[in-house]
Design a protein around this motif. Structure first.
Motif, mmCIF file in Angstrom:
data_model
loop_
_atom_site.group_PDB
_atom_site.id
_atom_site.type_symbol
_atom_site.label_atom_id
_atom_site.label_comp_id
_atom_site.label_asym_id
_atom_site.label_seq_id
_atom_site.Cartn_x
_atom_site.Cartn_y
_atom_site.Cartn_z
ATOM 1 N N ALA A 261 43.290 47.053 23.483
ATOM 2 C CA ALA A 261 42.940 45.891 24.188
ATOM 3 C C ALA A 261 42.500 44.687 22.996
ATOM 4 C CB ALA A 261 42.190 46.022 25.102
ATOM 5 N N GLN A 262 43.100 43.578 23.261
ATOM 6 C CA GLN A 262 42.549 42.526 22.449
ATOM 7 C C GLN A 262 41.471 41.860 23.088
ATOM 8 O OE1 GLN A 262 46.956 41.041 21.964
ATOM 9 N NE2 GLN A 262 45.855 40.282 20.211
ATOM 10 N N MET A 263 41.509 42.057 24.392
ATOM 11 C CA MET A 263 40.419 41.533 25.022
ATOM 12 C C MET A 263 40.094 42.189 26.441
ATOM 13 S SD MET A 263 40.644 37.358 26.599
ATOM 14 C CE MET A 263 42.204 37.583 27.146
ATOM 15 N N PHE A 264 38.840 42.210 26.811
ATOM 16 C CA PHE A 264 38.377 42.928 28.296
ATOM 17 C C PHE A 264 38.060 41.926 28.943
ATOM 18 C CE2 PHE A 264 36.889 46.168 25.030
ATOM 19 C CZ PHE A 264 38.174 47.182 25.060
ATOM 20 N N MET A 265 38.122 42.326 30.339
ATOM 21 C CA MET A 265 38.029 41.383 31.553
ATOM 22 C C MET A 265 36.267 41.013 31.740
ATOM 23 S SD MET A 265 39.073 42.980 35.123
ATOM 24 C CE MET A 265 40.633 43.733 34.801
ATOM 25 N N GLY A 266 35.632 42.140 31.600
ATOM 26 C CA GLY A 266 34.455 42.248 31.800
ATOM 27 C C GLY A 266 33.968 42.018 33.534
ATOM 28 N N ASP A 267 32.783 42.121 33.808
ATOM 29 C CA ASP A 267 32.333 42.273 35.208
ATOM 30 C C ASP A 267 32.681 40.924 35.843
ATOM 31 O OD1 ASP A 267 31.334 44.774 34.796
ATOM 32 O OD2 ASP A 267 29.276 44.244 35.349
ATOM 33 N N VAL A 268 32.775 39.866 35.166
ATOM 34 C CA VAL A 268 33.188 38.628 35.575
ATOM 35 C C VAL A 268 34.516 38.746 36.286
ATOM 36 C CG1 VAL A 268 34.009 37.756 33.401
ATOM 37 C CG2 VAL A 268 33.039 35.878 35.207
ATOM 38 N N GLY A 269 35.192 39.635 35.504
ATOM 39 C CA GLY A 269 36.667 39.756 36.126
ATOM 40 C C GLY A 269 36.770 40.637 37.138
ATOM 41 N N SER A 270 36.180 41.925 36.764
ATOM 42 C CA SER A 270 36.335 43.000 37.925
ATOM 43 C C SER A 270 35.791 42.464 39.180
ATOM 44 C CB SER A 270 35.983 44.521 36.953
ATOM 45 O OG SER A 270 34.583 44.114 36.781
ATOM 46 N N LEU A 271 34.422 42.517 39.123
ATOM 47 C CA LEU A 271 33.883 42.374 40.325
ATOM 48 C C LEU A 271 34.609 41.058 41.262
ATOM 49 C CD1 LEU A 271 30.075 42.203 39.467
ATOM 50 C CD2 LEU A 271 31.112 43.975 40.844
ATOM 51 N N ALA A 272 35.131 39.985 40.630
ATOM 52 C CA ALA A 272 35.717 38.823 41.305
ATOM 53 C C ALA A 272 37.185 39.518 41.775
ATOM 54 C CB ALA A 272 36.100 37.762 40.396
ATOM 55 N N LEU A 273 37.906 40.346 41.130
ATOM 56 C CA LEU A 273 39.193 40.824 41.545
ATOM 57 C C LEU A 273 39.148 41.780 42.794
ATOM 58 C CD1 LEU A 273 41.049 41.120 38.097
ATOM 59 C CD2 LEU A 273 41.308 39.366 39.665
ATOM 60 N N GLY A 274 38.072 42.712 42.512
ATOM 61 C CA GLY A 274 38.132 43.666 43.534
ATOM 62 C C GLY A 274 37.508 42.895 44.795
#
Length: 361
Positions: A261-274
């Protein structure tokens, strides 16, 4: 927004009436989200590097993950922004379901951002204190659940539906609120736990969003809903656009998140997508279908619950080498790409199974 513009232009050129078609907007919303992600991605990576928003890696995790330390994180900001902008462009903005789903996205993104900020910038090892994190998630989920209950106009909108059984369905009444809350909060946390390997969570999210998008389209069509014995919900048709937008944004992010990976989504991404998956499932009344399609998310969450429970009740004894379960397989010698691809295959099979249940009712 584009629908309003096309409605005005169609007075002069009939060609613009094509924008009224749901299928047209679904395809072009996915393309728009994908292109925006691919264009913004390189800039986002550079910006995160300049701001020193680098991944924090636990010392007790798999040794292979130590090399990921410092990789730009919080890329979920890009995913959420692309979804929001694209949805506002292609959705009919007078649709209540659109705003409820987007509220789920934005509210949980804010919680995830606070958690990431404390980890990355403030160097707090645990980020947002667990009880505060769950309190804000609970508040957001309850607001959504109560709102959905209040705007419900027919029993179909609060009916619980069971896969495989066409006769097993009943109106939850006030029980709809705690049930919807559990689904939204549970989905948000489950996707968050799954986001531990390059590309694992985002591809699973894309697959599940695709499945839910198909079901949403069927649910909003009276003929298909009647034929498949699923609740007919004409007001949720615009949610199809959000599903395809999520697919496009997810694929665009995968371009930069694939191994290595060049970039991770972080919690800002995973919590929102879930959260957005959970809200969509509640809106279209297919919570159990989400559990089937998102079986990997359920497995990851259960593995953590079992691990913590075993550690506390059995005086330090563990069930898995490490939880969530994807780390268990890594500790067992599976290379990261093998774990990722096999979990993708399982998710694909589960999404197909979930769609098959519609016909078996």
């Amino acid at each position: 927004m584009l629908v309003l513009i096309s409605d005005w232009l169609s007075q002069y050129l009939s060609f613009f009436r094509v924008v009224d078609y749901l299928s047209f907007r679904a395809v072009f919303s996915m393309i728009t989200a994908l292109v925006l992600s691919l264009v913004i991605g390189p800039w986002m990576i550079r910006k995160l590097q300049i701001l020193h928003f680098g991944q924090v890696v636990r010392n007790d995790g798999p040794e292979s993950h130590l090399s990921k330390k410092g990789t730009p994180t919080m890329g979920g900001i890009m995913i959420n922004a692309v979804i929001l902008v694209t949805a506002l462009l292609w959705c009919r903005l007078d649709n209540w379901a659109v705003w409820i789903v987007l509220f789920g996205l934005v509210s949980h993104a804010a919680i995830g951002f606070a958690d990431d900020y404390l980890k990355v910038i403030r160097k707090s090892p645990d980020g947002l204190i667990a009880r505060w994190k769950y309190m804000w998630q609970s508040l957001a989920a309850l607001v959504i659940a109560v709102t959905l209950y209040c705007v419900a106009k027919t029993p179909n909108e609060t009916t619980i539906v069971f896969p495989f059984f066409k006769e097993w369905s009943f109106d939850l009444g006030l029980l709809f609120i705690p049930f919807a809350y559990f689904v939204i909060a549970g989905s948000s946390n489950a996707v968050n736990l799954t986001d531990g390997l390059d590309g694992l969570a985002i591809v699973c999210v894309v697959m599940v969003a695709t499945g839910l998008g198909i079901v949403t389209w069927l649910t909003s069509n009276v003929n298909y809903a009647d034929y498949l014995y699923i609740p007919y919900l004409p007001g949720v048709s615009e949610v199809v656009i959000i599903c395809t937008t999520l697919v496009g944004a997810g694929l665009g992010f995968l371009w930069f998140n694939t191994y290595p990976a060049q970039m991770f989504m972080g919690d800002v991404g995973s919590l929102a997508l879930g959260a957005i998956l959970g809200v969509i499932a509640v809106v279209i009344r297919e919570e159990f279908l989400l559990a089937i399609m998102g079986g990997i998310f359920v497995l990851e969450a259960i593995s953590v619950i079992l691990q913590v429970g075993s550690y506390k009740l059995r005086h330090g004894k563990r069930i898995f080498r490490m939880a969530p379960i994807h780390h268990h397989f890594e500790k067992g010698g599976w290379p990261e790409p093998r774990v990722i691809v096999r979990f993708w295959i399982i998710t694909l099979m589960l999404v197909i199974l979930g769609l098959i249940t519609l016909k078996l009712r």
